[in-house]
Write a protein that holds these residues in place. Structure first.
Motif, mmCIF file in Angstrom:
data_model
loop_
_atom_site.group_PDB
_atom_site.id
_atom_site.type_symbol
_atom_site.label_atom_id
_atom_site.label_comp_id
_atom_site.label_asym_id
_atom_site.label_seq_id
_atom_site.Cartn_x
_atom_site.Cartn_y
_atom_site.Cartn_z
ATOM 1 N N ASP A 56 0.829 -1.197 0.000
ATOM 2 C CA ASP A 56 0.000 0.000 0.000
ATOM 3 C C ASP A 56 0.865 1.249 0.000
ATOM 4 O O ASP A 56 1.861 1.334 0.725
ATOM 5 C CB ASP A 56 -0.928 0.021 1.216
ATOM 6 N N ASP A 163 -12.059 12.932 -0.348
ATOM 7 C CA ASP A 163 -11.752 12.679 -1.755
ATOM 8 C C ASP A 163 -10.342 12.101 -1.909
ATOM 9 O O ASP A 163 -10.117 11.191 -2.707
ATOM 10 C CB ASP A 163 -11.866 13.978 -2.562
ATOM 11 N N ASP A 165 -8.772 10.383 0.318
ATOM 12 C CA ASP A 165 -8.832 9.012 0.829
ATOM 13 C C ASP A 165 -9.308 8.053 -0.261
ATOM 14 O O ASP A 165 -8.719 6.995 -0.473
ATOM 15 C CB ASP A 165 -9.773 8.964 2.036
ATOM 16 N N ASN A 166 -10.380 8.420 -0.948
ATOM 17 C CA ASN A 166 -10.897 7.573 -2.030
ATOM 18 C C ASN A 166 -9.892 7.435 -3.170
ATOM 19 O O ASN A 166 -9.731 6.350 -3.746
ATOM 20 C CB ASN A 166 -12.207 8.164 -2.579
ATOM 21 N N PHE A 167 -9.212 8.530 -3.472
ATOM 22 C CA PHE A 167 -8.216 8.531 -4.554
ATOM 23 C C PHE A 167 -7.103 7.521 -4.270
ATOM 24 O O PHE A 167 -6.770 6.675 -5.114
ATOM 25 C CB PHE A 167 -7.640 9.940 -4.707
ATOM 26 N N GLU A 169 -7.106 5.075 -1.971
ATOM 27 C CA GLU A 169 -7.620 3.721 -1.768
ATOM 28 C C GLU A 169 -7.768 2.990 -3.102
ATOM 29 O O GLU A 169 -7.515 1.781 -3.198
ATOM 30 C CB GLU A 169 -8.964 3.763 -1.034
ATOM 31 N N GLN A 170 -8.187 3.711 -4.126
ATOM 32 C CA GLN A 170 -8.304 3.107 -5.457
ATOM 33 C C GLN A 170 -6.941 2.664 -5.967
ATOM 34 O O GLN A 170 -6.810 1.589 -6.572
ATOM 35 C CB GLN A 170 -8.947 4.105 -6.425
ATOM 36 N N HIS A 171 -5.929 3.478 -5.707
ATOM 37 C CA HIS A 171 -4.580 3.105 -6.136
ATOM 38 C C HIS A 171 -4.035 1.953 -5.308
ATOM 39 O O HIS A 171 -3.297 1.098 -5.832
ATOM 40 C CB HIS A 171 -3.653 4.323 -6.052
ATOM 41 N N ASN A 172 -4.392 1.904 -4.026
ATOM 42 C CA ASN A 172 -3.995 0.768 -3.197
ATOM 43 C C ASN A 172 -4.574 -0.529 -3.736
ATOM 44 O O ASN A 172 -3.896 -1.556 -3.807
ATOM 45 C CB ASN A 172 -4.464 0.963 -1.748
ATOM 46 N N GLN A 173 -5.845 -0.477 -4.110
ATOM 47 C CA GLN A 173 -6.525 -1.662 -4.618
ATOM 48 C C GLN A 173 -5.952 -2.126 -5.950
ATOM 49 O O GLN A 173 -5.857 -3.325 -6.219
ATOM 50 C CB GLN A 173 -8.023 -1.394 -4.745
ATOM 51 N N SER A 174 -5.573 -1.177 -6.784
ATOM 52 C CA SER A 174 -5.028 -1.534 -8.098
ATOM 53 C C SER A 174 -3.532 -1.839 -8.036
ATOM 54 O O SER A 174 -2.955 -2.374 -8.987
ATOM 55 C CB SER A 174 -5.277 -0.398 -9.094
ATOM 56 N N THR A 176 -1.122 0.365 -7.896
ATOM 57 C CA THR A 176 -0.357 1.351 -8.665
ATOM 58 C C THR A 176 -0.127 2.600 -7.833
ATOM 59 O O THR A 176 -0.892 2.909 -6.919
ATOM 60 C CB THR A 176 -1.103 1.745 -9.951
#
Length: 203
Positions: A56, A163, A165-167, A169-174, A176
């Motif tokens: 992460d 916002d 946080d969401n940004f 978190e999306q990169h953590n999930q992918s 990248t």
């Protein structure tokens, strides 16, 4: 020990007043729910704010929730006292035990809080993470934010923490990592979207 040598009360549950019966039953349900809430809070804090993946790039950590497991004796003993009352047993010893266990639980909570916080922060620093003041909420209970790349900690993102946080978190999930330019563009777009929404609301 309150779990041994239960003594029958002078009055059975049926013999006490209706108001006392009502509060006993309500209290039992409430204290059992509180016990479950404490257990869930400790589990949620451990899985979301203590344990983390080194892949992460954005981590929220908090030593606040997991140690509340130390407070479980308080609602658990209150529930036990209600159960004893319900089945016609004396709960005087249990009531006395609540004060002692509560004090020990509070002391243990703060001890665990400092230990857990120190462990998390020292581990994150060892792994190369940097604390980001701008993305950390002002509340004492708000989790601290750590970034793998400290150049991504921008003051301009401090007003849109949800916002941001969401940004991330999306990169953590992918799996990248965003570039600085991508983050700056996102912040500008997110702020503009908020302004448009507010202006639209006013009309």
């Amino acid at each position: 020990m309150v779990f041994r040598n239960w003594q029958k009360s002078e009055l059975s549950f049926r013999e006490i007043s209706g108001e006392e019966q009502f509060y006993t039953v309500i209290g039992l349900g409430l204290f059992l729910c509180m016990s479950l809430a404490v257990l869930y809070g400790a589990y949620f804090g451990l899985t979301n704010f203590v344990l983390f993946s080194e892949r992460d790039i954005y981590i929220k950590e908090s030593g606040f929730l997991a140690p509340i497991i130390a407070l479980i004796p308080i609602p658990a003993l209150l529930a036990l006292a209600a159960i004893q009352k319900l089945f016609g047993y004396s709960n005087i010893k249990t009531i006395k035990e609540i004060g002692r266990s509560g004090l020990l639980g509070i002391l243990l909570f703060f001890s665990l809080y400092f230990v857990v916080t120190f462990y998390i922060e020292s581990t994150l620093k060892t792994k190369g993470y940097s604390y980001c003041y701008w993305y950390t909420g002002p509340s004492f209970r708000a989790p601290d934010v750590w970034l793998k790349d400290e150049s991504l900690c921008l003051q301009s993102g401090s007003l849109i923490r949800s916002d941001i946080d969401n940004f991330f978190e999306q990169h953590n999930q992918s799996g990248t990592a965003p570039t600085l330019t991508e983050l700056q563009t996102f912040i500008v777009d997110a702020k503009q979207a908020r302004e448009d929404y507010i202006n639209g609301k006013r009309w």
